[in-house]
Design a protein around this motif. Structure first.
Motif, PDB file in Angstrom:
ATOM      1  N   ALA A 259       4.754  70.652  36.446  1.00 39.67           N
ATOM      2  CA  ALA A 259       5.824  71.470  35.871  1.00 39.67           C
ATOM      3  C   ALA A 259       6.148  71.020  34.458  1.00 39.67           C
ATOM      4  O   ALA A 259       6.315  71.858  33.551  1.00 39.67           O
ATOM      5  CB  ALA A 259       7.070  71.387  36.760  1.00 39.67           C
ATOM      6  N   ASN A 260       6.217  69.706  34.249  1.00 37.61           N
ATOM      7  CA  ASN A 260       6.482  69.182  32.907  1.00 37.61           C
ATOM      8  C   ASN A 260       5.380  69.579  31.930  1.00 37.61           C
ATOM      9  O   ASN A 260       5.656  69.969  30.782  1.00 37.61           O
ATOM     10  CB  ASN A 260       6.602  67.654  32.961  1.00 37.61           C
ATOM     11  CG  ASN A 260       7.998  67.192  33.304  1.00 37.61           C
ATOM     12  OD1 ASN A 260       8.947  67.419  32.557  1.00 37.61           O
ATOM     13  ND2 ASN A 260       8.144  66.559  34.460  1.00 37.61           N
ATOM     14  N   SER A 261       4.116  69.495  32.374  1.00 36.22           N
ATOM     15  CA  SER A 261       3.000  69.843  31.500  1.00 36.22           C
ATOM     16  C   SER A 261       3.047  71.314  31.107  1.00 36.22           C
ATOM     17  O   SER A 261       2.807  71.675  29.947  1.00 36.22           O
ATOM     18  CB  SER A 261       1.667  69.541  32.195  1.00 36.22           C
ATOM     19  OG  SER A 261       1.465  68.149  32.330  1.00 36.22           O
ATOM     20  N   LEU A 262       3.371  72.179  32.067  1.00 38.43           N
ATOM     21  CA  LEU A 262       3.383  73.610  31.788  1.00 38.43           C
ATOM     22  C   LEU A 262       4.572  73.998  30.915  1.00 38.43           C
ATOM     23  O   LEU A 262       4.443  74.881  30.055  1.00 38.43           O
ATOM     24  CB  LEU A 262       3.408  74.394  33.103  1.00 38.43           C
ATOM     25  CG  LEU A 262       2.134  74.251  33.953  1.00 38.43           C
ATOM     26  CD1 LEU A 262       2.285  75.009  35.266  1.00 38.43           C
ATOM     27  CD2 LEU A 262       0.916  74.755  33.191  1.00 38.43           C
ATOM     28  N   ILE A 263       5.723  73.346  31.121  1.00 39.78           N
ATOM     29  CA  ILE A 263       6.874  73.608  30.250  1.00 39.78           C
ATOM     30  C   ILE A 263       6.546  73.205  28.822  1.00 39.78           C
ATOM     31  O   ILE A 263       6.825  73.935  27.859  1.00 39.78           O
ATOM     32  CB  ILE A 263       8.127  72.858  30.755  1.00 39.78           C
ATOM     33  CG1 ILE A 263       8.620  73.484  32.059  1.00 39.78           C
ATOM     34  CG2 ILE A 263       9.242  72.896  29.707  1.00 39.78           C
ATOM     35  CD1 ILE A 263       9.722  72.689  32.733  1.00 39.78           C
TER      36      ILE A 263
END
Length: 400
Positions: A259-263
């Motif tokens: 999720a952090n990578s995609l944000i």
């Protein structure tokens, strides 16, 4: 209209045979020059589109136009446009040639041998056009899957906000599969496809019953296309998608990491395309009446995430377009608006996984769905930016 030197490897077989007929016979058969050139242009263009050679597109197009004079092109296009504009006339024209009375008349006029050659040539030309049509329809499937995946990332209220033309309710992928199946059953199965460049895959029909398998295969192509387009923008962004997938597969807290990578991917795509100042200037110039695109903070005007997403999918270009029966011409166009909302909705949903990660399979499946939708939105957004959009909002070309 002057006779042309025919390239038998590229040109229409029907046009070749008709050109050899006596002018009086052609007139009796109602085969004027414009119709003949129209058939020649169509078949030649279909062969060109299916050419798998390594020759550059520009060279192939140059060679295509060198085979026809300007008068020929104008006549052929004029005939085709006239048929498209009056469908009743076009249908009557086609039915007259398919009718038994016409065929018996042509048989008596031409003789059995020449008539048989003309029928065989017509079937061969039809096979080329049918193959080109099937490949063209299938080329739309990656965009249909990308569109569907992207819309899945929106909430019901967000879908309602952009459903001005009811386009969001159309099952594009299923519709393409249904058309493909009918083309296979009603057209391709009746033609000598062995005379074309058709492969085993070309001859195997898609079916709505097998839609799950078809979509799964096409979704892989969407992901690859999205990565390739992102790589042209910034290779570091591609690593964010790969990092998210690796985290989901191998890390104990992979959901949160993904999720952090995609944000970060979304934020960097927006930030590195246009600065906040550029987005504000674009929104004020191109969408001055659209609400909720900017806000004030500490005396400065800043763009909302939706404004950043809209500026991204428009590539900072013009928004104005002509009104039509489906679109009032005001505000962002349906497709751009939907993709911008998808990007924002995906980011909002990812925030939940960033702070609420239980590590369940359900969460992993939800995040994979968000990733599919994000890849679809980025593919479509980057494609729109690359190819441009016509004044009525329709894509100028499709490149899967």
């Amino acid at each position: 209209m002057q006779d042309l030197v025919v390239d038998e490897g590229r040109r229409s077989r029907v046009a070749e045979l008709i050109r050899r007929l006596d002018p009086d016979i052609r007139k009796a058969l109602q085969l004027d020059d414009a119709a003949v050139v129209g058939a020649d242009l169509l078949v030649s263009l279909c062969r060109l589109l299916m050419d798998d050679s390594s020759q550059p597109w520009q060279d192939r197009l140059d060679a295509f136009f060198e085979e026809f004079t300007l008068d020929d092109v104008e006549a052929g296009i004029g005939f085709t446009v006239a048929q498209l504009q009056d469908r009743d006339q076009a249908t009557a024209w086609m039915n007259s040639f398919k009718g038994r009375n016409y065929q018996l008349f042509a048989l008596r006029l031409l003789g059995a041998a020449e008539f048989r050659r003309l029928v065989e040539a017509f079937k061969e030309d039809s096979a080329v056009v049918a193959l080109a049509f099937r490949r063209g329809i299938r080329a739309l499937m990656p965009f249909a899957v990308a569109w569907s995946d992207a819309l899945n990332n929106m909430t019901e209220n967000q879908r309602k906000a952009v459903s001005r033309a009811d386009l969001l309710s159309i099952e594009l992928a299923r519709g393409i599969a249904m058309i493909d199946e009918k083309v296979g059953e009603k057209v391709i199965a009746t033609l000598p496809m062995q005379l074309t460049a058709a492969t085993a895959s070309d001859l195997s029909s898609w079916s709505p019953e097998n839609l799950t398998e078809i979509v799964a295969s096409v979704r892989h192509r969407v992901a690859e296309s999205s990565v390739k387009r992102l790589e042209r923008e910034n290779a570091q962004l591609v690593r964010k998608i790969r990092g998210a997938k690796d985290a989901l597969m191998h890390s104990e807290d992979g959901i949160s990491q993904a999720a952090n990578s995609l944000i970060e991917l979304i934020d960097r795509v927006m930030r590195e395309t246009f600065s906040k100042e550029e987005v504000v200037a674009w929104a004020e110039a191109c969408l001055p009446d659209e609400p909720l695109l900017t806000f004030e903070k500490d005396g400065a005007t800043l763009p909302t995430k939706r404004a950043e997403a809209l500026c991204f999918v428009y590539r900072g270009g013009a928004v104005a377009r002509e009104a039509s029966q489906y679109d009032d011409g005001q505000g962002p166009f349906l497709v751009h608006d939907a993709l911008a909302r998808v990007i924002v909705a995906t980011r909002t949903s990812l925030q939940k996984f960033k702070h609420d990660d239980s590590g369940t399979q359900e969460e992993k499946d939800q995040l994979l769905s968000l990733l599919n939708g994000l890849e679809g939105a980025l593919l479509l957004g980057l494609s729109l930016a690359q190819i441009g959009v016509s004044s009525d909002g329709a894509p100028a070309e499709v490149d899967a």
